[in-house]
Design a protein around this motif. Structure first.
Motif, PDB file in Angstrom:
ATOM      1  N   ARG A   1      49.362  75.765  55.193  1.00  0.00           N
ATOM      2  CA  ARG A   1      48.827  75.286  53.922  1.00  0.00           C
ATOM      3  C   ARG A   1      49.292  73.855  53.633  1.00  0.00           C
ATOM      4  N   ALA A   2      50.557  73.576  53.928  1.00  0.00           N
ATOM      5  CA  ALA A   2      51.110  72.256  53.651  1.00  0.00           C
ATOM      6  C   ALA A   2      50.428  71.165  54.467  1.00  0.00           C
ATOM      7  N   ARG A   3      49.798  71.547  55.553  1.00  0.00           N
ATOM      8  CA  ARG A   3      49.137  70.576  56.434  1.00  0.00           C
ATOM      9  C   ARG A   3      47.624  70.582  56.297  1.00  0.00           C
ATOM     10  N   GLY A   4      47.136  71.317  55.311  1.00  0.00           N
ATOM     11  CA  GLY A   4      45.705  71.329  55.059  1.00  0.00           C
ATOM     12  C   GLY A   4      44.971  72.528  55.607  1.00  0.00           C
ATOM     13  N   GLY A   5      45.701  73.544  56.005  1.00  0.00           N
ATOM     14  CA  GLY A   5      45.059  74.742  56.527  1.00  0.00           C
ATOM     15  C   GLY A   5      44.290  75.483  55.449  1.00  0.00           C
TER      16      GLY A   5
END
Length: 260
Positions: free
Chosen positions: A241-245
């Motif tokens: 999530r933190a990387r745009g997932g």
């Protein structure tokens, strides 16, 4: 009978009796039946005798490895059938061509995996339900981790996706730094596999090598984030999530454009 091959409908009384003996671990009855019926160890159980459209057939070694597996005295049953002439590399006849080892791997039945390998089963047999691959490919795709690791210990070759899914970072690194580097598609598939297995170290390594976070594989409509959520890999979910997932549902709602 067809030539020397015994064909039995799955509802034939002999088929029902021998199948029941195998699934209950009744070795006494199994041995009695094998003695009384020559050719039973190599018989094929057919859902439509005569090869009617849609017919499938399997051997008794497929019965002992059938889902959900781990039947009582499974390893001894394998040894009994092999001693009577059963073929450890016999193929399922139907929409795929899996050997008993494929099925044992898909059931996480480590004792039977060992028994089949000890009897000479081909650890690299192709024909699995997962892209026609090996028993290891079936095991890691179905998250049967004990069987997957056992196959590796017993000498199974690992693809990049196998290694990433099982968290074998040293093998992932070797595959990525070898003479022939993996393709972008192979990196994406291995990254997805790492998330399917909940292997954050492998996922991180592959992401740094260009894996697409939100790639959707051809075998199911799920992103790496979906796969990690299904596995219950909470820290990996946060990392993605933190990387745009995003999930596949979220990705489907996004306007057309390059897939990150």
């Amino acid at each position: 009978m067809t030539g020397d091959l015994l064909l039995l409908a799955v509802d034939d009384p002999l088929a029902v009796t021998v199948t029941g003996a195998i699934r209950t671990g009744d070795l006494t009855t199994l041995r009695r039946l094998l003695t009384a019926h020559p050719g039973l160890a190599t018989a094929r159980l057919v859902d439509h005798v005569g090869g009617a459209p849609g017919a499938t057939s399997r051997t008794l070694l497929h019965v002992v490895t059938d889902w959900p597996g781990r039947f009582p005295h499974g390893a001894a049953t394998v040894a009994t059938l092999v001693a009577a002439g059963g073929d450890v590399d016999a193929r399922f006849a139907g929409p795929h061509r899996e050997t008993p080892l494929h099925w044992a791997a898909s059931c996480d039945d480590v004792d039977v995996v060992d028994a089949l390998l000890d009897a000479g089963a081909d650890i690299e047999a192709a024909g699995g339900v997962i892209a026609g691959g090996t028993p290891l490919a079936d095991a890691r795709a179905f998250a049967q981790w004990r069987a997957a690791y056992r196959l590796v210990v017993r000498g199974a070759r690992t693809t990049l996706t196998d290694a990433a899914t099982l968290g074998l970072l040293d093998r992932v690194e070797r595959a990525c730094t070898g003479v022939v580097p993996p393709s972008a598609d192979e990196i994406d598939a291995a990254f997805w596999g790492a998330c399917h297995g909940g292997r954050q170290s492998c996922a991180g390594y592959l992401w740094e090598r260009g894996a697409r976070l939100n790639w959707i594989p051809p075998w199911e409509h799920r992103t790496a984030l979906d796969a990690a959520v299904r596995r219950g890999a909470t820290e990996l979910v946060v990392w993605l999530r933190a990387r745009g997932g995003v999930t596949a549902a979220e990705r489907d709602r996004q306007p057309p454009g390059p897939t990150p």
